[in-house]
Write a protein that holds these residues in place. Structure first.
Motif, PDB file in Angstrom:
ATOM      1  N   VAL A  31       0.999  -1.229   0.093  1.00  0.00           N
ATOM      2  CA  VAL A  31       0.048   0.144  -0.080  1.00  0.00           C
ATOM      3  C   VAL A  31       0.825   1.272   0.159  1.00  0.00           C
ATOM      4  CG1 VAL A  31      -1.671   1.334   1.352  1.00  0.00           C
ATOM      5  CG2 VAL A  31      -1.806  -1.233   0.832  1.00  0.00           C
ATOM      6  N   SER A  32       1.981   1.195   0.660  1.00  0.00           N
ATOM      7  CA  SER A  32       2.823   2.418   0.832  1.00  0.00           C
ATOM      8  C   SER A  32       3.217   2.640  -0.577  1.00  0.00           C
ATOM      9  CB  SER A  32       4.056   2.198   1.735  1.00  0.00           C
ATOM     10  OG  SER A  32       3.620   1.557   3.065  1.00  0.00           O
ATOM     11  N   TYR A  33       3.940   1.755  -1.232  1.00  0.00           N
ATOM     12  CA  TYR A  33       4.589   2.091  -2.582  1.00  0.00           C
ATOM     13  C   TYR A  33       3.630   1.918  -3.808  1.00  0.00           C
ATOM     14  CZ  TYR A  33       9.093   1.907  -0.309  1.00  0.00           C
ATOM     15  OH  TYR A  33      10.120   2.168   0.741  1.00  0.00           O
ATOM     16  N   ASN A  34       2.743   1.134  -3.787  1.00  0.00           N
ATOM     17  CA  ASN A  34       2.088   0.825  -5.085  1.00  0.00           C
ATOM     18  C   ASN A  34       0.594   1.201  -5.052  1.00  0.00           C
ATOM     19  OD1 ASN A  34       4.280  -0.631  -6.245  1.00  0.00           O
ATOM     20  ND2 ASN A  34       3.877  -2.668  -4.983  1.00  0.00           N
ATOM     21  N   VAL A  35       0.126   1.793  -4.080  1.00  0.00           N
ATOM     22  CA  VAL A  35      -1.165   2.446  -3.876  1.00  0.00           C
ATOM     23  C   VAL A  35      -0.779   4.004  -3.473  1.00  0.00           C
ATOM     24  CG1 VAL A  35      -3.281   2.606  -2.773  1.00  0.00           C
ATOM     25  CG2 VAL A  35      -2.275   0.468  -3.341  1.00  0.00           C
ATOM     26  N   ILE A  36      -0.287   4.362  -2.276  1.00  0.00           N
ATOM     27  CA  ILE A  36      -0.276   5.614  -2.151  1.00  0.00           C
ATOM     28  C   ILE A  36       0.836   6.435  -2.856  1.00  0.00           C
ATOM     29  CG2 ILE A  36       0.352   7.323  -0.131  1.00  0.00           C
ATOM     30  CD1 ILE A  36      -0.678   5.194   1.779  1.00  0.00           C
ATOM     31  N   THR A  37       2.113   5.845  -2.849  1.00  0.00           N
ATOM     32  CA  THR A  37       3.045   6.684  -3.671  1.00  0.00           C
ATOM     33  C   THR A  37       2.813   6.481  -5.146  1.00  0.00           C
ATOM     34  OG1 THR A  37       4.622   5.957  -1.877  1.00  0.00           O
ATOM     35  CG2 THR A  37       5.478   6.948  -4.144  1.00  0.00           C
ATOM     36  N   THR A 184       8.622  10.054  -2.555  1.00  0.00           N
ATOM     37  CA  THR A 184       9.881   9.309  -3.108  1.00  0.00           C
ATOM     38  C   THR A 184      11.102   9.674  -2.574  1.00  0.00           C
ATOM     39  OG1 THR A 184       9.634  10.826  -4.716  1.00  0.00           O
ATOM     40  CG2 THR A 184       8.137   9.003  -5.045  1.00  0.00           C
ATOM     41  N   ASN A 185      11.346  10.572  -2.295  1.00  0.00           N
ATOM     42  CA  ASN A 185      12.849  10.950  -1.967  1.00  0.00           C
ATOM     43  C   ASN A 185      13.164  11.523  -0.467  1.00  0.00           C
ATOM     44  OD1 ASN A 185      14.208  11.096  -4.641  1.00  0.00           O
ATOM     45  ND2 ASN A 185      12.218  11.551  -5.153  1.00  0.00           N
ATOM     46  N   ARG A 186      12.458  12.732  -0.240  1.00  0.00           N
ATOM     47  CA  ARG A 186      12.552  13.124   0.991  1.00  0.00           C
ATOM     48  C   ARG A 186      11.469  13.978   1.813  1.00  0.00           C
ATOM     49  NH1 ARG A 186      17.723  17.445   0.931  1.00  0.00           N
ATOM     50  NH2 ARG A 186      15.985  18.998   0.916  1.00  0.00           N
ATOM     51  N   TRP A 187      10.956  13.326   2.849  1.00  0.00           N
ATOM     52  CA  TRP A 187       9.542  13.849   3.672  1.00  0.00           C
ATOM     53  C   TRP A 187       9.624  15.296   4.020  1.00  0.00           C
ATOM     54  CZ3 TRP A 187       8.460  15.288   8.354  1.00  0.00           C
ATOM     55  CH2 TRP A 187       9.336  14.755   9.367  1.00  0.00           C
ATOM     56  N   ASN A 188      10.933  15.550   4.484  1.00  0.00           N
ATOM     57  CA  ASN A 188      11.142  16.739   5.369  1.00  0.00           C
ATOM     58  C   ASN A 188      12.132  17.460   4.594  1.00  0.00           C
ATOM     59  OD1 ASN A 188      11.686  18.767   6.986  1.00  0.00           O
ATOM     60  ND2 ASN A 188      12.018  17.596   8.705  1.00  0.00           N
ATOM     61  N   PRO A 189      11.831  18.544   3.917  1.00  0.00           N
ATOM     62  CA  PRO A 189      12.769  19.712   3.037  1.00  0.00           C
ATOM     63  C   PRO A 189      13.714  20.086   3.908  1.00  0.00           C
ATOM     64  CG  PRO A 189      10.423  20.602   3.233  1.00  0.00           C
ATOM     65  CD  PRO A 189      10.430  19.548   3.835  1.00  0.00           C
ATOM     66  N   GLU A 190      13.430  20.355   5.131  1.00  0.00           N
ATOM     67  CA  GLU A 190      14.506  20.940   6.003  1.00  0.00           C
ATOM     68  C   GLU A 190      15.589  20.107   6.668  1.00  0.00           C
ATOM     69  OE1 GLU A 190      12.473  23.026   8.784  1.00  0.00           O
ATOM     70  OE2 GLU A 190      11.430  24.556   7.530  1.00  0.00           O
ATOM     71  N   ASP A 191      15.444  18.765   6.253  1.00  0.00           N
ATOM     72  CA  ASP A 191      16.313  17.715   6.727  1.00  0.00           C
ATOM     73  C   ASP A 191      16.944  16.898   5.649  1.00  0.00           C
ATOM     74  OD1 ASP A 191      17.532  15.533   8.065  1.00  0.00           O
ATOM     75  OD2 ASP A 191      15.990  14.921   9.236  1.00  0.00           O
ATOM     76  N   ALA A 192      18.305  16.908   5.545  1.00  0.00           N
ATOM     77  CA  ALA A 192      18.750  16.265   3.996  1.00  0.00           C
ATOM     78  C   ALA A 192      18.868  14.833   4.410  1.00  0.00           C
ATOM     79  CB  ALA A 192      20.211  16.817   3.973  1.00  0.00           C
ATOM     80  N   SER A 193      18.890  14.362   5.609  1.00  0.00           N
ATOM     81  CA  SER A 193      18.742  12.797   5.900  1.00  0.00           C
ATOM     82  C   SER A 193      17.414  12.356   6.062  1.00  0.00           C
ATOM     83  CB  SER A 193      19.671  12.703   7.222  1.00  0.00           C
ATOM     84  OG  SER A 193      18.755  13.183   8.215  1.00  0.00           O
ATOM     85  N   ALA A 194      16.372  13.080   5.681  1.00  0.00           N
ATOM     86  CA  ALA A 194      15.057  12.457   5.949  1.00  0.00           C
ATOM     87  C   ALA A 194      14.703  11.706   4.549  1.00  0.00           C
ATOM     88  CB  ALA A 194      13.996  13.510   6.002  1.00  0.00           C
ATOM     89  N   PRO A 195      14.368  10.256   4.721  1.00  0.00           N
ATOM     90  CA  PRO A 195      13.912   9.607   3.461  1.00  0.00           C
ATOM     91  C   PRO A 195      12.580   9.932   3.006  1.00  0.00           C
ATOM     92  CG  PRO A 195      13.180   8.309   5.465  1.00  0.00           C
ATOM     93  CD  PRO A 195      13.974   9.745   5.911  1.00  0.00           C
ATOM     94  N   GLY A 196      12.304   9.564   2.088  1.00  0.00           N
ATOM     95  CA  GLY A 196      10.889   9.402   1.461  1.00  0.00           C
ATOM     96  C   GLY A 196       9.740   8.992   2.273  1.00  0.00           C
ATOM     97  N   TYR A 197       8.639   9.593   2.464  1.00  0.00           N
ATOM     98  CA  TYR A 197       7.763   9.238   3.399  1.00  0.00           C
ATOM     99  C   TYR A 197       7.262   7.749   3.238  1.00  0.00           C
ATOM    100  CZ  TYR A 197       4.545  10.058   7.090  1.00  0.00           C
ATOM    101  OH  TYR A 197       3.850   9.819   8.605  1.00  0.00           O
ATOM    102  N   ALA A 198       7.144   7.349   1.901  1.00  0.00           N
ATOM    103  CA  ALA A 198       6.858   5.842   2.010  1.00  0.00           C
ATOM    104  C   ALA A 198       7.863   4.728   2.542  1.00  0.00           C
ATOM    105  CB  ALA A 198       7.163   5.686   0.331  1.00  0.00           C
ATOM    106  N   VAL A 199       9.090   5.386   2.751  1.00  0.00           N
ATOM    107  CA  VAL A 199      10.129   4.376   3.688  1.00  0.00           C
ATOM    108  C   VAL A 199       9.687   4.510   5.270  1.00  0.00           C
ATOM    109  CG1 VAL A 199      12.254   4.125   4.307  1.00  0.00           C
ATOM    110  CG2 VAL A 199      11.928   4.721   2.082  1.00  0.00           C
ATOM    111  N   ILE A 200       9.346   5.872   5.707  1.00  0.00           N
ATOM    112  CA  ILE A 200       8.562   5.736   6.936  1.00  0.00           C
ATOM    113  C   ILE A 200       7.492   4.888   7.134  1.00  0.00           C
ATOM    114  CG2 ILE A 200       7.645   7.497   8.584  1.00  0.00           C
ATOM    115  CD1 ILE A 200      10.303   8.142   8.126  1.00  0.00           C
TER     116      ILE A 200
END
Length: 362
Positions: A31-37, A184-200
């Motif tokens: 659901v995280s990747y193939n539906v929401i993202t 897909t890439n970074r959920w928090n634009p102010e945190d360079a280490s943040a992953p895409g929210y799909a990973v979260i």
């Protein structure tokens, strides 16, 4: 690399056709990747197509290019409305929802801007309130008055409207791109280490700041489905209807200018179907239904059919003589059909709350 492995696992599960035997983690990953993202990526692509169609129309305004721009608006509307069962994460934390889709539109101030001598640019649009940009501003400029017609003659377009259309379509495209990037890439634009929210969402655990367990993610998904079932029934449909025909309020109807309201509502419930069944476009895999199947296969199937039934009841509201929801609420038979949809949606909400939500902890 971690995200790639999770997506690969989800795709392998789909290909293997193991949805009915899926684990909670497999449901969450798919659901995280193939539906929401996937929905948000499609939205971003659709708003690019909308901007291109608007530009073509403005550069060469004729009936054909206007129809193409209107079609592109409807095309972008579909993935957005099909995302409303999961209005959590970046769409909320980054404030993107109101920038894309605030309703009702502030027509008074919008008309004042159009009548002013101000140069309309994307920067100016960004400085305005959310009820002066987004989908419904573009809709208002592209379509008819929504009361008697959803068409607009070419002679009604002004230079200022063209400027506003292009600028708003540009900003809309930027917001949709930011939302897709956040997943897909970074959920928090102010945190360079943040992953895409799909990973979260796909990797719950003790070190996850939002989801410490699989149950927490499943609860988020079920509550998201409950929320949009309630909103469509008791907000989007019920509010414009008022208590009787005399109190029906066209100003509260969503997407009235394009006569797209019923399609909006249908795709809202389609978002429930996507999360529940794990089906989005050509992607098929385990959704929340797989969780229910482990406990009660008959109930799992009944809920799927109930969701489909709600979608059909919404479409049935459409007046036989033409028009859309905004016209149906001013007729006794249209209101009766709308009440049937409201009842079914409230029943769906109750089933999700009373029979599905308790399963996330079992």
């Amino acid at each position: 690399m971690k995200a790639l492995k999770l997506m690969t696992a989800a795709l392998a599960l789909v290909i293997g056709g193991q949805a009915s035997a899926a684990t909670n983690q497999e449901i969450i990953t798919h659901v995280s990747y193939n539906v929401i993202t996937a929905t948000y990526v499609e939205l971003a692509q659709a708003t690019v197509s909308l901007k291109q169609a608007v530009d073509i129309f403005v550069q060469n305004p004729n009936e054909a290019t206007l129809a193409q721009a209107q079609s592109a608006w409807r095309g972008a509307r579909m993935p957005w409305e099909a995302s409303e069962a999961f209005l959590f994460g970046p769409v909320d934390s980054l404030g993107i929802d109101p920038m894309l889709d605030t309703w009702p539109l502030n027509r008074l101030d919008l008309d004042a801007v159009l009548a002013s001598g101000r140069t309309i640019t994307p920067d100016m649009i960004r400085s305005l309130g959310t009820n002066l940009q987004g989908f419904h501003t573009i809709e208002y400029l592209l379509f008819g008055d929504g009361i008697h017609s959803n068409t607009k003659p070419l002679s009604a377009f002004t230079t200022k409207q063209f400027e506003y259309l292009q600028s708003t379509a540009q900003v809309e495209m930027e917001h949709a791109a930011a939302l897709a990037y956040a997943w897909t890439n970074r959920w928090n634009p102010e945190d360079a280490s943040a992953p895409g929210y799909a990973v979260i969402l796909a990797t719950p655990g003790w070190n996850n700041q939002f989801y410490t367990s699989e149950a927490a993610v499943l609860e988020e998904l079920v509550k998201g489905m409950m929320a949009i079932a309630d909103e469509v029934a008791n907000g989007k449909i019920a509010d414009p209807m008022g208590g009787d025909i005399g109190s029906a309020n066209m100003a509260l109807v969503e997407s009235p200018f394009s006569w797209n309201s019923l399609n909006d509502f249908t795709f809202n419930i389609r978002s429930i179907y996507s999360v529940y069944t794990g089906t989005y476009r050509t992607s098929q895999g385990p959704g929340v239904k797989a969780l229910v199947e482990r406990h009660n296969p008959q109930l799992a199937q009944q809920i799927e059919q109930h969701i489909l039934g709600c979608m059909q009841l919404i479409q049935n509201i459409r007046p036989a003589g033409g028009g859309d929801f905004g016209q149906a609420i001013f007729t006794p038979d249209g209101r009766q059909r709308a009440q049937q949809a409201i009842q079914a949606l409230n029943q769906l909400h109750a089933v999700l709350e009373q029979q599905v939500l308790p399963l996330v902890d079992k």
